[in-house]
Design a protein around this motif. Structure first.
Motif, PDB file in Angstrom:
ATOM      1  N   THR A  23       0.866  -1.179   0.000  1.00 54.90           N
ATOM      2  CA  THR A  23       0.000   0.000   0.000  1.00 54.90           C
ATOM      3  C   THR A  23       0.899   1.223   0.000  1.00 54.90           C
ATOM      4  OG1 THR A  23      -1.640  -1.206   1.301  1.00 54.90           O
ATOM      5  CG2 THR A  23      -1.871   1.164   1.217  1.00 54.90           C
ATOM      6  N   GLU A  24       0.498   2.262  -0.704  1.00 55.13           N
ATOM      7  CA  GLU A  24       1.365   3.425  -0.873  1.00 55.13           C
ATOM      8  C   GLU A  24       1.150   4.499   0.194  1.00 55.13           C
ATOM      9  OE1 GLU A  24      -0.052   5.756  -4.523  1.00 55.13           O
ATOM     10  OE2 GLU A  24      -0.751   3.709  -4.881  1.00 55.13           O
ATOM     11  N   ARG A  66       4.448  -1.174  -4.689  1.00 55.72           N
ATOM     12  CA  ARG A  66       3.851   0.094  -5.132  1.00 55.72           C
ATOM     13  C   ARG A  66       4.871   1.051  -5.726  1.00 55.72           C
ATOM     14  NH1 ARG A  66      -1.504  -0.050  -5.972  1.00 55.72           N
ATOM     15  NH2 ARG A  66      -2.593  -0.984  -4.223  1.00 55.72           N
TER      16      ARG A  66
END
Length: 112
Positions: A81-82, A108
């Motif tokens: 997840t960024e 990511r």
């Protein structure tokens, strides 16, 4: 989470990544700053049911409250997840508490 800065887990590829690792008998420690433990566990229970994966989630899946706890004695870190906060971590410190060999996978493409 699927979307940056939210707890939205709908259609997140992280579920498939974690599920695939669990199917390979990996011991997974998850940290997400927004998604609650109950939601992550529910998502993984649905994955196990839908894929007929034979895994004991209670044994193989641990939810951590910090990235340092998640990295402790790990062989790999997977950034899925960024989150902006992931850019601020001291990855050298994390590597020092991990098993060797140790790896980081940036799913990511947010890390240098």
């Amino acid at each position: 989470a699927f979307k940056k800065d939210t707890g939205d887990t709908r259609a997140t590829p992280a579920i498939d990544v974690v599920g695939t690792l669990l199917a390979e008998n990996a011991d997974i420690h998850v940290y997400d700053p927004k998604v609650k433990k109950a939601q992550m566990f529910k998502d993984m229970q649905n994955y196990v049911k839908e894929t007929n994966c034979q895994v004991d989630l209670e044994k193989c899946l641990t939810f951590e409250t910090s990235p340092i706890d998640a990295a402790q004695n790990a062989h790999a870190i997977a950034v899925l997840t960024e989150w902006d906060e992931f850019l601020t971590y001291d990855y050298n410190q994390m590597f020092s508490i991990m098993e060797t060999p140790s790896f980081i996978f940036d799913g990511r493409n947010i890390l240098d």
